[in-house]
Design an enzyme around this catalytic site. Structure first.
Site, PDB file in Angstrom:
ATOM      1  N   SER A 280       0.870  -1.222   0.044  1.00 33.17           N
ATOM      2  CA  SER A 280       0.017  -0.118  -0.056  1.00 33.17           C
ATOM      3  C   SER A 280       0.918   1.217  -0.002  1.00 33.17           C
ATOM      4  O   SER A 280       2.044   1.253   0.257  1.00 33.17           O
ATOM      5  CB  SER A 280      -0.952  -0.049   1.258  1.00 33.17           C
ATOM      6  N   ASP A 281       0.291   2.367  -0.170  1.00 31.29           N
ATOM      7  CA  ASP A 281       1.041   3.625   0.067  1.00 31.29           C
ATOM      8  C   ASP A 281       1.017   3.923   1.498  1.00 31.29           C
ATOM      9  O   ASP A 281       0.302   3.368   2.203  1.00 31.29           O
ATOM     10  CB  ASP A 281       0.529   4.705  -0.951  1.00 31.29           C
ATOM     11  N   TYR A 282       1.735   5.078   1.968  1.00 28.59           N
ATOM     12  CA  TYR A 282       1.691   5.340   3.249  1.00 28.59           C
ATOM     13  C   TYR A 282       0.291   5.284   4.060  1.00 28.59           C
ATOM     14  O   TYR A 282      -0.387   6.429   3.897  1.00 28.59           O
ATOM     15  CB  TYR A 282       2.623   6.568   3.325  1.00 28.59           C
TER      16      TYR A 282
END
Ligand code: BGC
Length: 756
Positions: A280-282
């Site tokens: 995932s992104d942050y």
């Protein structure tokens, strides 16, 4: 200096490494020994802080979590010493001794920085781009890392969006070619070599389509537009073998990317055959609660089911998956699959053969910030610069006389590296003032004056100064600074003004509604222009800017982007003609914000305006032209290239025949130079409307003064094909306009007919 690991751990690792022949069976054998908690632990990616944190959450209790088998990977730490400490915790103190993977935002180099990605894309030099990425991998792995959160391949047609600086601009074909070059550069011949690292293609997908260019904003687009224009670079990177993919923050068709099954499974894995893992992104998993699709447990379960394997920072998976399993919202098979993909990646990187493979305390001194690396980035920077204007051949400058060097970015190391220079030390970069001195020594008399602050707007300065002061406020008044610069100009033969944006005025969370040069600097430029001295503008910035006034009043404009560690040297190489600029912009420069989104491969509409006659009831503005200030593919040279008309091998073709289209390009100026020869094709009649033209090929050639080269393109029906209404890639018989030229608006054309 390798520390010994426990005998039990060594035996287990050896057993795991040699018992099975392929990664999958090795990973499965290991998983047979893992508890459910340990499997979920592999899905957890944390950062202990210390790097660039792009969200409000930072991981806690990292050490004990690693020991408890609750962490699969770490990012934001570097150096062999620190990475070894963390790896020791995993390999010596966790029950199954599973090594960690270490990631980092290596975006345009690790410690020796080359220009921001939008800059290097302007070089159109795939070989050089690949070489820079390989250099970045060598430096990063010398620092203990094995996973780069790059390439960023998001197509962007909106320069208000700050992250346009991190990608390759607006064209899917060029973007795809660059994506492949970067993946090959990082991953090399084998991922398990200790100087190659795993790529992570991001941000999947369509992140660059944010409405109104506002960061993290909604994306909503037709499938045809997606397939034709936004998805190809991700696909190209996957086809080049990228080991991992990062899901994006935005939604697609109403479902955020991190829980979008169509995106992460149907498209990525089933249609494209992706075999790596998706991170995932942050905190993008957690953020799906704010998107409005459920609480943390719900979104984490949805993410896993959709095909997301690793959860960056948010720990939604770590904290809720067991509960979801008990409640039947996810299955053991779902957890196993994600865990398997992460373990496979660790096997591919060779981490089970040797968890310390990338940890060698002797390497940084040998491999980081070397003279060789500095040469690579200096060349890359010079090749990325774009000459936007050069009246009366003002450039290159003579290595004599007096130059007024002015502007807040002229004697400035702080802003040369640009956005995402996480590990770069700006103190080690070369300012333009220093670079000029290095290149011309004392043969030119330089009178320096700062002339203006980057901005006088304290609120804007505060926004961009979150990672340290990039836009400083001088103690003098704006008028005092301008006066000093004007005095310098009066005493000089020529004025070089280095102006633009501070490093973090573009990049993540740096959208701008006004993309002009900040007012403080425009006031300086106006005062300089009023002196009547020849004015050269050198731009340091991370996005296309609106430059109508500057283009009317400056004699020359050099777009240098954020050039990286060797910034000043490379700027001086170009200004004084040691390198003849060859860059071409890869994102259209608008005349005004009102034209955005503006891009060369637009549709014709039913009421196109030809530019002559009455514009009434045509697709136009009352108060602005339809034309950009600088079109896609535009860039000048100190020399001049003349194109012949196009020669086609046949004007009528059938089926899978190949067409050869060629032009003669002659260097009719007096400098040796490089030219990016661009091939575009138009398909004026089709079952769905097509763009007015699309880039289908390019070649960068070098020509001595007076030299002529014939440039040939081979064209097959593949280059005529497009996605139809059923999202099938087809080509349809008819006429095609083959165009070859120096930029998207300046081409020679030839019509051919192609039958089935
Ligand atoms: C960015 C990513 C980056 C990640 C880790 C996020 O905010 O969108 O591009 O890789 O942070 O630093």
């Amino acid at each position: 200096m390798k520390k010994t690991i426990s005998i039990a751990a060594a035996l287990l690792l050896a057993q795991l490494s040699f018992a099975q022949s392929d990664y999958t069976s090795k990973a499965k054998a290991l998983m047979a020994k893992m508890t459910l908690e340990e499997k979920i632990g592999q899905l957890n990616l944390v950062t202990p802080g210390g790097g660039v944190l792009t969200g409000s959450v930072v991981s806690s209790d990292v050490e004990s979590k690693i020991k408890n088998g609750q962490v699969g990977g770490l990012f934001g730490i570097e150096t062999p010493e620190k990475v070894r400490k963390a790896q020791d915790l995993a390999v010596k103190q966790s029950r199954l001794h599973i090594p960690l993977i270490f990631g980092m935002d290596v975006i345009h180099g690790h410690k020796t920085l080359y220009p921001i990605p939008l800059g290097i894309s302007a070089s159109w030099d795939l070989e050089m781009i690949q070489k820079s990425a390989a250099m970045a991998a060598k430096e990063s792995t010398a620092d203990g890392l094995s996973w780069a959160f790059s390439p960023m391949v998001d197509i962007a047609r909106d320069p208000r969006w700050g992250r346009i600086s991190e990608g390759s601009g607006e064209d899917p074909y060029l973007g795809g070619e660059i994506a492949k070059a970067v993946v090959r550069g990082y991953q090399g011949k084998s991922l398990s070599l200790n100087n190659t690292m795993m790529a992570c293609v991001k941000h999947f997908a369509l992140y660059g389509g944010a409405e109104a260019g506002r960061e993290y904003n909604t994306v909503d687009m037709s499938k045809i537009k997606m397939y034709e224009y936004y998805l190809p670079p991700y696909k190209a990177a996957v086809e080049a073998g990228a080991g991992s993919v990062m899901s994006s923050f935005n939604e697609i068709d109403g479902v955020p990317a991190s829980a979008n099954q169509w995106l992460l499974t149907d498209l990525l894995r089933k249609q494209w055959g992706f075999k790596g893992f998706v991170v995932s992104d942050y905190t993008s998993v957690n953020e799906m609660t704010d998107h409005g699709i459920g609480d943390l447990q719900t979104v984490s379960a949805r993410a896993l089911k959709a095909g997301l394997d690793m959860d960056m920072v948010g720990e939604g998976m770590l904290t809720t998956l067991l509960k979801s399993l008990k409640e039947g919202k996810v299955s053991i098979a779902d957890i196993d699959l994600a865990c398997l993909r992460i373990l496979e990646a660790k096997y591919k990187l060779g981490l089970f053969d040797d968890p310390y493979r990338y940890i060698d305390e002797s390497r940084p001194a040998k491999d980081i910030l070397t003279a060789e690396n500095r040469t690579i980035v200096r060349n890359m920077a010079a090749h990325s610069m774009v000459l936007l204007k050069n009246n009366n051949q003002l450039l290159p400058l003579k290595k004599s006389g007096t130059i007024a060097l002015v502007g807040p970015l002229a004697d400035n190391r702080r802003n040369m590296l640009g956005t995402w220079s996480v590990s770069g030390d700006w103190n080690l970069s070369v300012s333009v003032k220093e670079g000029i001195k290095n290149v011309v020594g004392n043969s030119v008399n330089i009178i320096y004056a700062k002339g203006a602050n980057i901005t006088d707007d304290a609120e804007l300065a505060n926004h961009v100064n979150v990672f340290g002061v990039q836009a400083d406020m001088d103690s003098r008044t704006p008028a005092e600074m301008i006066n000093e610069a004007v005095e310098a100009a009066k005493k000089s033969d020529i004025v070089v003004a280095v102006v633009g944006e501070s490093a973090d005025m573009s990049g993540e969370s740096s959208s701008r509604a006004d993309i002009s040069i900040p007012a403080s600097q425009v006031a300086l430029l106006k005062a300089l222009s009023a002196t009547g001295k020849p004015l050269v503008i050198v731009l340091i910035n991370g996005r296309p800017l609106t430059l109508v006034w500057e283009n009317e009043h400056a004699n020359a404009i050099l777009e240098a982007w954020a050039p990286g560690t060797e910034a000043g040297n490379a700027v001086a190489d170009v200004l004084f003609g040691d390198y003849n600029p060859s860059g071409k912009i890869t994102a259209t420069f608008p005349r005004s914000v009102g034209q955005i989104p503006i891009y060369y491969n637009h549709k014709n509409t039913g009421r196109p305006f030809s530019g002559t006659g009455s514009p009434k009831f045509k697709s136009t503005y009352l108060d602005e032209s339809n034309d950009p200030l600088f079109p896609f593919g535009f860039g000048l040279s100190y020399t001049k290239f003349e194109y012949s008309s196009i020669h086609v091998s046949k004007s009528s073709l059938t089926g899978n025949e190949k067409l050869i289209a060629s032009v003669d390009v002659k260097n009719v100026g007096s400098y040796k130079g490089e030219e990016v020869v661009q091939l575009y094709i138009s398909d004026p009649v089709a079952s769905v409307t097509r763009a007015v033209k699309d880039l289908k090929g390019f070649q960068k050639i070098a020509l001595n003064a007076g030299e002529l080269k014939t440039v040939q393109f081979e064209i097959t029906p593949e280059q005529l094909s497009f996605y139809n209404n059923d999202l099938k890639r087809v080509w349809e018989a008819g006429d095609f306009i083959i165009q070859i030229g120096t930029n998207s608006s300046d081409v020679k054309s030839a019509k051919v007919n192609w039958k089935k």
